[in-house]
Design a protein around this motif. Structure first.
Motif, PDB file in Angstrom:
ATOM      1  N   ARG A   1      -5.453  23.948  95.938  1.00  0.00           N
ATOM      2  CA  ARG A   1      -6.455  22.934  95.610  1.00  0.00           C
ATOM      3  C   ARG A   1      -6.233  22.443  94.188  1.00  0.00           C
ATOM      4  NH1 ARG A   1     -12.389  24.529  98.092  1.00  0.00           N
ATOM      5  NH2 ARG A   1     -11.733  24.767 100.263  1.00  0.00           N
ATOM      6  N   LEU A   2      -6.401  21.158  93.992  1.00  0.00           N
ATOM      7  CA  LEU A   2      -6.274  20.528  92.684  1.00  0.00           C
ATOM      8  C   LEU A   2      -7.569  19.789  92.359  1.00  0.00           C
ATOM      9  CD1 LEU A   2      -2.680  18.978  92.997  1.00  0.00           C
ATOM     10  CD2 LEU A   2      -3.312  21.168  91.958  1.00  0.00           C
ATOM     11  N   GLY A   3      -7.951  19.809  91.093  1.00  0.00           N
ATOM     12  CA  GLY A   3      -9.162  19.107  90.708  1.00  0.00           C
ATOM     13  C   GLY A   3      -9.139  18.718  89.247  1.00  0.00           C
ATOM     14  N   PHE A   4      -9.973  17.739  88.904  1.00  0.00           N
ATOM     15  CA  PHE A   4     -10.135  17.357  87.507  1.00  0.00           C
ATOM     16  C   PHE A   4     -11.559  16.850  87.300  1.00  0.00           C
ATOM     17  CE2 PHE A   4      -9.229  13.191  89.295  1.00  0.00           C
ATOM     18  CZ  PHE A   4     -10.045  12.347  88.570  1.00  0.00           C
ATOM     19  N   THR A   5     -12.003  16.941  86.072  1.00  0.00           N
ATOM     20  CA  THR A   5     -13.306  16.416  85.662  1.00  0.00           C
ATOM     21  C   THR A   5     -13.139  15.760  84.309  1.00  0.00           C
ATOM     22  OG1 THR A   5     -14.537  18.148  86.829  1.00  0.00           O
ATOM     23  CG2 THR A   5     -15.686  16.998  85.084  1.00  0.00           C
ATOM     24  N   ILE A   6     -13.812  14.644  84.104  1.00  0.00           N
ATOM     25  CA  ILE A   6     -13.810  13.975  82.813  1.00  0.00           C
ATOM     26  C   ILE A   6     -15.263  13.739  82.400  1.00  0.00           C
ATOM     27  CG2 ILE A   6     -13.501  11.708  83.914  1.00  0.00           C
ATOM     28  CD1 ILE A   6     -12.099  10.806  81.337  1.00  0.00           C
ATOM     29  N   ALA A   7     -15.594  14.126  81.183  1.00  0.00           N
ATOM     30  CA  ALA A   7     -16.938  13.934  80.634  1.00  0.00           C
ATOM     31  C   ALA A   7     -16.882  12.793  79.628  1.00  0.00           C
ATOM     32  CB  ALA A   7     -17.429  15.219  79.960  1.00  0.00           C
ATOM     33  N   LEU A   8     -17.771  11.818  79.799  1.00  0.00           N
ATOM     34  CA  LEU A   8     -17.746  10.608  78.988  1.00  0.00           C
ATOM     35  C   LEU A   8     -19.079  10.428  78.269  1.00  0.00           C
ATOM     36  CD1 LEU A   8     -16.149   8.174  81.606  1.00  0.00           C
ATOM     37  CD2 LEU A   8     -14.986   9.279  79.690  1.00  0.00           C
ATOM     38  N   PRO A   9     -19.125  10.624  76.946  1.00  0.00           N
ATOM     39  CA  PRO A   9     -20.332  10.254  76.209  1.00  0.00           C
ATOM     40  C   PRO A   9     -20.449   8.735  76.167  1.00  0.00           C
ATOM     41  CG  PRO A   9     -18.615  10.966  74.700  1.00  0.00           C
ATOM     42  CD  PRO A   9     -18.088  11.203  76.080  1.00  0.00           C
TER      43      PRO A   9
ATOM     44  N   LYS B   1     -21.367   6.498  73.883  1.00  0.00           N
ATOM     45  CA  LYS B   1     -21.224   5.675  72.689  1.00  0.00           C
ATOM     46  C   LYS B   1     -19.905   5.854  71.954  1.00  0.00           C
ATOM     47  CE  LYS B   1     -26.214   5.776  71.783  1.00  0.00           C
ATOM     48  NZ  LYS B   1     -27.261   6.141  70.804  1.00  0.00           N
ATOM     49  N   ARG B   2     -19.123   6.888  72.282  1.00  0.00           N
ATOM     50  CA  ARG B   2     -17.985   7.181  71.425  1.00  0.00           C
ATOM     51  C   ARG B   2     -16.929   7.983  72.186  1.00  0.00           C
ATOM     52  NH1 ARG B   2     -22.324  10.124  69.889  1.00  0.00           N
ATOM     53  NH2 ARG B   2     -22.742   8.705  68.193  1.00  0.00           N
ATOM     54  N   ILE B   3     -15.761   8.087  71.595  1.00  0.00           N
ATOM     55  CA  ILE B   3     -14.726   8.981  72.096  1.00  0.00           C
ATOM     56  C   ILE B   3     -14.882  10.355  71.476  1.00  0.00           C
ATOM     57  CG2 ILE B   3     -12.235   9.412  72.138  1.00  0.00           C
ATOM     58  CD1 ILE B   3     -11.789   6.455  72.396  1.00  0.00           C
TER      59      ILE B   3
ATOM     60  N   HIS C   1     -20.671  15.335  72.173  1.00  0.00           N
ATOM     61  CA  HIS C   1     -20.437  13.990  71.678  1.00  0.00           C
ATOM     62  C   HIS C   1     -18.949  13.662  71.577  1.00  0.00           C
ATOM     63  CE1 HIS C   1     -24.654  13.412  70.835  1.00  0.00           C
ATOM     64  NE2 HIS C   1     -24.696  14.553  70.186  1.00  0.00           N
ATOM     65  N   ARG C   2     -18.167  14.105  72.550  1.00  0.00           N
ATOM     66  CA  ARG C   2     -16.747  13.771  72.574  1.00  0.00           C
ATOM     67  C   ARG C   2     -16.254  13.784  74.021  1.00  0.00           C
ATOM     68  NH1 ARG C   2     -13.807  17.271  68.794  1.00  0.00           N
ATOM     69  NH2 ARG C   2     -15.680  17.054  67.559  1.00  0.00           N
ATOM     70  N   VAL C   3     -15.228  13.011  74.269  1.00  0.00           N
ATOM     71  CA  VAL C   3     -14.632  12.965  75.604  1.00  0.00           C
ATOM     72  C   VAL C   3     -13.979  14.313  75.907  1.00  0.00           C
ATOM     73  CG1 VAL C   3     -12.809  11.934  76.986  1.00  0.00           C
ATOM     74  CG2 VAL C   3     -14.279  10.486  75.589  1.00  0.00           C
ATOM     75  N   GLY C   4     -14.213  14.812  77.117  1.00  0.00           N
ATOM     76  CA  GLY C   4     -13.590  16.058  77.546  1.00  0.00           C
ATOM     77  C   GLY C   4     -12.953  15.890  78.918  1.00  0.00           C
ATOM     78  N   VAL C   5     -11.739  16.414  79.073  1.00  0.00           N
ATOM     79  CA  VAL C   5     -11.024  16.365  80.340  1.00  0.00           C
ATOM     80  C   VAL C   5     -10.721  17.801  80.759  1.00  0.00           C
ATOM     81  CG1 VAL C   5      -8.986  15.547  81.559  1.00  0.00           C
ATOM     82  CG2 VAL C   5     -10.017  14.135  79.767  1.00  0.00           C
ATOM     83  N   HIS C   6     -11.034  18.135  82.002  1.00  0.00           N
ATOM     84  CA  HIS C   6     -10.807  19.476  82.527  1.00  0.00           C
ATOM     85  C   HIS C   6      -9.898  19.364  83.750  1.00  0.00           C
ATOM     86  CE1 HIS C   6     -14.216  20.792  80.003  1.00  0.00           C
ATOM     87  NE2 HIS C   6     -14.747  19.640  80.380  1.00  0.00           N
ATOM     88  N   LEU C   7      -8.750  20.032  83.700  1.00  0.00           N
ATOM     89  CA  LEU C   7      -7.774  19.999  84.788  1.00  0.00           C
ATOM     90  C   LEU C   7      -7.602  21.409  85.331  1.00  0.00           C
ATOM     91  CD1 LEU C   7      -5.065  17.845  82.952  1.00  0.00           C
ATOM     92  CD2 LEU C   7      -6.870  17.009  84.456  1.00  0.00           C
ATOM     93  N   GLY C   8      -7.486  21.534  86.652  1.00  0.00           N
ATOM     94  CA  GLY C   8      -7.350  22.863  87.225  1.00  0.00           C
ATOM     95  C   GLY C   8      -6.688  22.853  88.580  1.00  0.00           C
ATOM     96  N   ALA C   9      -6.138  24.013  88.930  1.00  0.00           N
ATOM     97  CA  ALA C   9      -5.530  24.216  90.245  1.00  0.00           C
ATOM     98  C   ALA C   9      -5.789  25.647  90.668  1.00  0.00           C
ATOM     99  CB  ALA C   9      -4.027  23.936  90.216  1.00  0.00           C
ATOM    100  N   SER C  10      -6.040  25.860  91.958  1.00  0.00           N
ATOM    101  CA  SER C  10      -6.231  27.210  92.488  1.00  0.00           C
ATOM    102  C   SER C  10      -5.349  27.392  93.719  1.00  0.00           C
ATOM    103  CB  SER C  10      -7.697  27.457  92.850  1.00  0.00           C
ATOM    104  OG  SER C  10      -8.084  26.666  93.953  1.00  0.00           O
ATOM    105  N   GLY C  11      -4.831  28.598  93.838  1.00  0.00           N
ATOM    106  CA  GLY C  11      -3.994  28.911  94.983  1.00  0.00           C
ATOM    107  C   GLY C  11      -4.503  30.149  95.710  1.00  0.00           C
ATOM    108  N   ARG C  12      -4.415  30.151  97.038  1.00  0.00           N
ATOM    109  CA  ARG C  12      -4.837  31.289  97.846  1.00  0.00           C
ATOM    110  C   ARG C  12      -3.637  32.197  98.071  1.00  0.00           C
ATOM    111  NH1 ARG C  12      -7.480  30.688 103.783  1.00  0.00           N
ATOM    112  NH2 ARG C  12      -5.296  30.333 104.343  1.00  0.00           N
TER     113      ARG C  12
ATOM    114  N   LEU D   1      -9.842  18.405  74.730  1.00  0.00           N
ATOM    115  CA  LEU D   1     -10.861  17.776  73.904  1.00  0.00           C
ATOM    116  C   LEU D   1     -10.198  16.944  72.816  1.00  0.00           C
ATOM    117  CD1 LEU D   1     -13.416  20.691  73.395  1.00  0.00           C
ATOM    118  CD2 LEU D   1     -13.556  18.799  75.004  1.00  0.00           C
ATOM    119  N   ALA D   2     -10.937  15.975  72.309  1.00  0.00           N
ATOM    120  CA  ALA D   2     -10.433  15.136  71.228  1.00  0.00           C
ATOM    121  C   ALA D   2     -10.777  15.761  69.882  1.00  0.00           C
ATOM    122  CB  ALA D   2     -11.032  13.731  71.323  1.00  0.00           C
ATOM    123  N   GLN D   3      -9.792  15.810  68.982  1.00  0.00           N
ATOM    124  CA  GLN D   3     -10.032  16.248  67.611  1.00  0.00           C
ATOM    125  C   GLN D   3      -9.727  15.089  66.680  1.00  0.00           C
ATOM    126  OE1 GLN D   3      -7.059  18.871  65.831  1.00  0.00           O
ATOM    127  NE2 GLN D   3      -5.957  18.876  67.771  1.00  0.00           N
ATOM    128  N   ALA D   4     -10.472  15.002  65.583  1.00  0.00           N
ATOM    129  CA  ALA D   4     -10.380  13.848  64.706  1.00  0.00           C
ATOM    130  C   ALA D   4      -9.993  14.264  63.295  1.00  0.00           C
ATOM    131  CB  ALA D   4     -11.703  13.087  64.675  1.00  0.00           C
TER     132      ALA D   4
END
Length: 431
Positions: free
Chosen positions: A52-60, A62-64, A85-96, A110-113
């Motif tokens: 299984r493959l999956g991803f999630t993106i969190a979007l505030p 007003k800002r990156i 208060h920052r964009v976050g991307v979560h990537l994952g894979a699981s195997g049986r 995560l974004a760093q500035a």
């Protein structure tokens, strides 16, 4: 209401160089914390029965990314400030691996500035201005400001995650549905490279006695180090039971807060330098903030939760011909997270409270009326209440014996606590 702190904290609010308890503007006002609203999108896909493959993106909204530095002498919550208060991307894979045994790998991005400033200031002062100034009033100075460079850099920071899930029914068939899980989350410690604020002043002084026009260059270098963002190393152990009509779960998470550096700017006095012409001055940084060794505590977070799934209700008539049935899910949970910041008797005022979290949720699902989806459609609503235990930090009176330093509570106490409410709405589509 994230903080309930009385107006007893002093700082140089009117920027006159003096902290005065009789000056109303020198009393710190409670910060207005911005609500962390946002949108989260996710996708999960099964590739056969083994992967299984999956991803999630969190979007505030007003800002990156939000990058802030804080005065550690004023009350401040280091745990929560920048995280939502920052964009976050979560990537994952699981195997049986075998029936009931799964291994998962993922990464949080995560974004760093970082921002660097470099500019030049020219000051023009005449002999007449100096003579006319006398002992009263301020000297008028003409400033010419030229920007040399402004550089903002936003880069990714990676936090790996690894997990194992095992159905104990593989050992004892009667325990089928009872699952044991272990998760490891690598810390994210974004230590900003020491940033240099370079100021070059060219003071043009005209007709000083017989010298005529004299150009005096003044160069300053201010160096500060900071932590943009940090999450602790975590190891979680979970136990869950799944039944067609209900599900229960409990997990314990160890948080290594002791390795965290707080998000506060620190002036490096050794690298700070001032030169006038060819003369090197011994710069002394006044009121420079010093981070006391707080020895943050490692904590163990406990969470329990469950959901109830009664049988679906069949629908009749035209509505039933399209939606077929409708189902409901009721959810509830509780968690406790101890405070990781110890008692503070000195100048710093980092805040953290033991937090009780209560959650209620309701979900409803049905089938696609237009028959465009390959599975059910679900709508889920939840509400959370975070109860921050009241806490008081009592300061050492000897620290204020020589006068009120910036950030000092006049009553000798800093109090924190309050309530934080969270609501959310989720839409799930099976394609």
């Amino acid at each position: 209401d994230p903080v309930t702190c009385e107006r007893n904290v002093l700082y140089d609010g009117n920027q006159d160089g003096v902290v005065d308890h009789s000056e109303p503007s020198d009393y710190w006002l409670e910060e207005d914390y911005e609500g962390p609203t946002g949108l989260q999108l996710g996708y999960l896909r099964a590739l056969g029965k083994w992967l299984r493959l999956g991803f999630t993106i969190a979007l505030p909204p007003k800002r990156i990314v939000l990058f802030e530095q804080h005065d550690p002498y004023l009350p401040y919550y280091p745990r929560w400030r920048s995280w939502p208060h920052r964009v976050g991307v979560h990537l994952g894979a699981s195997g049986r691996i075998t029936e009931g045994l799964h291994i998962g790998l993922g990464v949080t991005v995560l974004a760093q500035a970082r921002i660097d400033l470099s500019f030049e200031v020219d000051a023009l002062v005449t002999d007449d201005q100096i003579a006319d100034q006398g002992t009263a009033g301020d000297l008028d100075v003409d400033l010419l400001i030229n920007t040399e460079a402004i550089r903002a850099d936003v880069r990714p920071a990676l936090g790996p995650v690894a997990a194992v899930s095992w159905d104990l029914g593989n050992i004892v068939p009667k325990l089928k549905g009872l699952r044991l899980g272990v998760v490891y989350r690598h810390p994210i410690q974004i230590q900003v490279d020491p940033a240099v604020l370079q100021l070059d002043f060219n003071a043009l002084v005209q007709e000083i006695g017989s010298l005529g026009e004299v150009l005096i260059p003044i160069q300053t270098q201010i160096v500060y180090a900071a932590t943009d963002f940090a999450t602790p190393r975590q190891v979680a152990l979970g136990l869950g039971y799944t039944h067609p009509r209900f599900q229960l779960a409990v997990d314990l998470t160890w948080n290594q807060w002791s390795a965290i550096v707080p998000n506060a700017a620190q002036i490096n006095e050794e690298l700070t330098d001032i030169e006038i012409g060819l003369i090197d001055l011994n710069a002394q940084v006044l009121n420079a903030r010093v981070l006391e060794p707080l020895n943050f505590r490692d904590t163990i977070t406990v969470r329990v939760g469950g959901e109830l799934r009664p049988p679906a209700l069949p629908l009749s008539g035209k509505l039933g011909s399209r939606l077929k049935e409708v189902g409901f899910v009721v959810r509830a949970g509780y968690g406790y997270d101890p405070a990781f910041i110890p008692e503070q008797t000195g100048l710093t005022n980092f805040l953290d409270n033991g937090t009780h979290t209560a959650t209620l949720g309701l979900g409803v699902w049905t089938h696609d009326a237009l028959q465009l989806m390959g599975g059910p459609i679900a709508l889920d609503l939840f509400g959370q209440l975070h109860i921050l235990e009241p806490r008081t930090h009592t300061k050492d009176p000897e620290v204020a014996a020589a006068g009120y330093p910036e950030g000092w509570p006049t009553l000798g106490e800093v109090r924190s606590g309050g309530l934080v409410g969270v609501v959310g709405l989720g839409l799930s589509l099976s394609i």
